[in-house]
Enzyme design. Structure first.
Site, PDB file in Angstrom:
ATOM      1  N   SER A  27      -6.039   7.869  -3.862  1.00  0.00           N
ATOM      2  CA  SER A  27      -5.555   6.580  -3.364  1.00  0.00           C
ATOM      3  C   SER A  27      -5.165   5.666  -4.524  1.00  0.00           C
ATOM      4  O   SER A  27      -5.996   5.317  -5.367  1.00  0.00           O
ATOM      5  CB  SER A  27      -6.645   5.911  -2.532  1.00  0.00           C
ATOM      6  N   HIS A  69      -1.923   8.923  -1.731  1.00  0.00           N
ATOM      7  CA  HIS A  69      -2.352   8.048  -0.634  1.00  0.00           C
ATOM      8  C   HIS A  69      -2.044   6.598  -1.019  1.00  0.00           C
ATOM      9  O   HIS A  69      -2.472   6.110  -2.071  1.00  0.00           O
ATOM     10  CB  HIS A  69      -3.851   8.238  -0.401  1.00  0.00           C
ATOM     11  N   ASP A  80      -2.203   2.715   0.190  1.00  0.00           N
ATOM     12  CA  ASP A  80      -2.845   1.794   1.128  1.00  0.00           C
ATOM     13  C   ASP A  80      -2.050   0.495   1.221  1.00  0.00           C
ATOM     14  O   ASP A  80      -1.975  -0.267   0.255  1.00  0.00           O
ATOM     15  CB  ASP A  80      -4.262   1.476   0.650  1.00  0.00           C
ATOM     16  N   MET A 102      -1.843  -3.112   2.867  1.00  0.00           N
ATOM     17  CA  MET A 102      -2.687  -4.117   3.543  1.00  0.00           C
ATOM     18  C   MET A 102      -1.894  -5.410   3.696  1.00  0.00           C
ATOM     19  O   MET A 102      -1.163  -5.802   2.787  1.00  0.00           O
ATOM     20  CB  MET A 102      -3.937  -4.391   2.704  1.00  0.00           C
ATOM     21  N   HIS A 143      -0.905   4.761   4.351  1.00  0.00           N
ATOM     22  CA  HIS A 143      -1.959   4.289   5.258  1.00  0.00           C
ATOM     23  C   HIS A 143      -1.712   2.813   5.532  1.00  0.00           C
ATOM     24  O   HIS A 143      -1.981   1.960   4.688  1.00  0.00           O
ATOM     25  CB  HIS A 143      -3.322   4.534   4.575  1.00  0.00           C
ATOM     26  N   MET A 161      -2.584  -0.494   6.900  1.00  0.00           N
ATOM     27  CA  MET A 161      -3.636  -1.370   7.440  1.00  0.00           C
ATOM     28  C   MET A 161      -2.959  -2.691   7.758  1.00  0.00           C
ATOM     29  O   MET A 161      -3.164  -3.721   7.103  1.00  0.00           O
ATOM     30  CB  MET A 161      -4.757  -1.530   6.405  1.00  0.00           C
ATOM     31  N   MET A 181     -11.888   6.713   9.094  1.00  0.00           N
ATOM     32  CA  MET A 181     -12.362   5.787   8.050  1.00  0.00           C
ATOM     33  C   MET A 181     -13.871   5.942   7.937  1.00  0.00           C
ATOM     34  O   MET A 181     -14.592   5.786   8.927  1.00  0.00           O
ATOM     35  CB  MET A 181     -12.037   4.338   8.413  1.00  0.00           C
ATOM     36  N   GLY A 207     -10.166  -1.921   3.864  1.00  0.00           N
ATOM     37  CA  GLY A 207      -9.842  -3.167   3.168  1.00  0.00           C
ATOM     38  C   GLY A 207     -10.147  -3.167   1.686  1.00  0.00           C
ATOM     39  O   GLY A 207      -9.542  -3.931   0.944  1.00  0.00           O
ATOM     40  N   GLY A 214     -14.053   1.510  -3.386  1.00  0.00           N
ATOM     41  CA  GLY A 214     -15.346   1.453  -4.050  1.00  0.00           C
ATOM     42  C   GLY A 214     -16.541   1.137  -3.166  1.00  0.00           C
ATOM     43  O   GLY A 214     -17.598   0.762  -3.665  1.00  0.00           O
ATOM     44  N   ASP A 261     -11.397   9.022   4.672  1.00  0.00           N
ATOM     45  CA  ASP A 261     -11.019   7.979   3.708  1.00  0.00           C
ATOM     46  C   ASP A 261     -12.156   6.971   3.552  1.00  0.00           C
ATOM     47  O   ASP A 261     -12.506   6.268   4.503  1.00  0.00           O
ATOM     48  CB  ASP A 261      -9.759   7.280   4.235  1.00  0.00           C
ATOM     49  N   GLY A 266     -15.385   6.042   0.330  1.00  0.00           N
ATOM     50  CA  GLY A 266     -16.719   6.387  -0.154  1.00  0.00           C
ATOM     51  C   GLY A 266     -16.904   7.840  -0.561  1.00  0.00           C
ATOM     52  O   GLY A 266     -18.037   8.331  -0.616  1.00  0.00           O
ATOM     53  N   SER A 288     -11.616   5.256  -5.985  1.00  0.00           N
ATOM     54  CA  SER A 288     -12.352   4.902  -7.206  1.00  0.00           C
ATOM     55  C   SER A 288     -12.872   6.123  -7.950  1.00  0.00           C
ATOM     56  O   SER A 288     -12.775   6.196  -9.178  1.00  0.00           O
ATOM     57  CB  SER A 288     -13.484   3.928  -6.873  1.00  0.00           C
TER      58      SER A 288
HETATM   59  C1  DX5 Z   1      -9.859   1.469   1.955  1.00  0.00           C
HETATM   60  C2  DX5 Z   1      -8.715   2.397   1.699  1.00  0.00           C
HETATM   61  C3  DX5 Z   1      -9.058   3.580   0.883  1.00  0.00           C
HETATM   62  C4  DX5 Z   1      -9.631   3.295  -0.485  1.00  0.00           C
HETATM   63  C5  DX5 Z   1     -10.707   4.302  -0.693  1.00  0.00           C
HETATM   64  O1  DX5 Z   1      -9.548   0.554   2.929  1.00  0.00           O
HETATM   65  O2  DX5 Z   1      -8.143   2.870   2.905  1.00  0.00           O
HETATM   66  O3  DX5 Z   1      -7.981   4.506   0.804  1.00  0.00           O
HETATM   67  O4  DX5 Z   1      -8.706   3.382  -1.519  1.00  0.00           O
HETATM   68  O5  DX5 Z   1     -11.352   3.993  -1.878  1.00  0.00           O
HETATM   69  P1  DX5 Z   1     -12.689   4.716  -2.320  1.00  0.00           P
HETATM   70  O6  DX5 Z   1     -12.407   6.181  -2.467  1.00  0.00           O
HETATM   71  O7  DX5 Z   1     -12.999   4.046  -3.613  1.00  0.00           O
HETATM   72  O8  DX5 Z   1     -13.730   4.435  -1.259  1.00  0.00           O
HETATM   73 ZN    ZN Z   2      -6.628   4.502   2.753  1.00  0.00          ZN
END
Ligand code: DX5
Ligand code: ZN
Length: 209
Positions: free
Chosen positions: A9, A34, A36, A38, A67, A69, A138, A143, A146, A176, A178, A199
């Protein structure tokens, strides 16, 4: 050798040097990028949109796993498809018209994904599962990168895998949030096909072999 697709990501990448970061994805077994998006409404942060996707599109042949959001994704499907998205995943919670959004994505010749937040039960998805190409589970609240995985969400992957087998369906399962070296095996064992890592991938510690 893993059969799953690793989708790093960009949210955790260095935005000042996206060219090098995309090269890092290619050099470290990434199978998709990936991205993201937002909007500051569906989730509090604002990231990037079509102009950024358009400009990084020329840097790689890897599929762009976008993705969204964002509220009302139906208003933006066409422009993200034209900007270079290959897989367009929108949130079940962000539209009243999930079925129609899938149709719109398919009309643009792209793969359609549906994402579910931790608070959304997968039982709500039964009507759209036959037409979706990807279900993105998810495993954190969307949002931010990390965050710590919410273990109960991993069970949704196993439920969706079982449902797919029982009903002869074809969607891929994406996870997606953690993912790190401690949590990776649990999502793979549950049946994920696409592993998103932000991360952990970009801090260089993810062990993927
Ligand atoms: C969070 C995103 C993820 C994010 C995951 O809302 O959709 O794609 O980058 O980040 P990590 O892998 O650090 O949890
Ligand atoms: Zn994502």
């Amino acid at each position: 050798m893993k059969t799953q697709i690793l989708a790093p990501s960009l949210l955790s990448a260095n935005f000042a040097d996206l060219g090098s970061e995309i090269k890092k994805i290619e050099d470290n077994k990434g199978g998709a990028v990936h991205i993201d998006v937002m909007d500051g409404s569906f989730v509090p942060e604002i990231t990037y949109g079509e102009p950024v996707i358009r400009s990084i599109r020329k840097l790689t042949e890897l599929p762009f796993d976008v993705h969204l959001m964002i509220e009302k994704p139906e208003l933006h499907v066409e422009s993200f498809a034209k900007a270079g998205a290959d897989w367009i995943t929108f949130h079940w919670e962000a539209t009243n018209h999930a079925h129609r959004v899938i149709q719109m994505i398919h009309e643009m010749g792209k793969k359609a994904g549906v994402a579910v937040c931790p608070g959304t039960p997968v039982s709500l998805l039964s009507e759209i599962l036959p037409s979706a190409d990807i279900i993105l589970v998810m495993t954190v609240n969307p949002g931010w990168g990390g965050q710590k995985i919410i273990p109960s969400c991993v069970e949704k992957v196993a439920q969706l895998k079982k449902y797919r087998e029982e009903h002869g369906l074809n969607y891929l399962l994406s996870v997606d949030g953690g993912i790190n070296n401690e949590t990776l095996n649990s999502v793979i064992d549950a049946g994920t096909d696409i592993v998103v890592s932000g991360s952990c991938f970009f801090n260089g510690s993810l062990k993927w072999s």
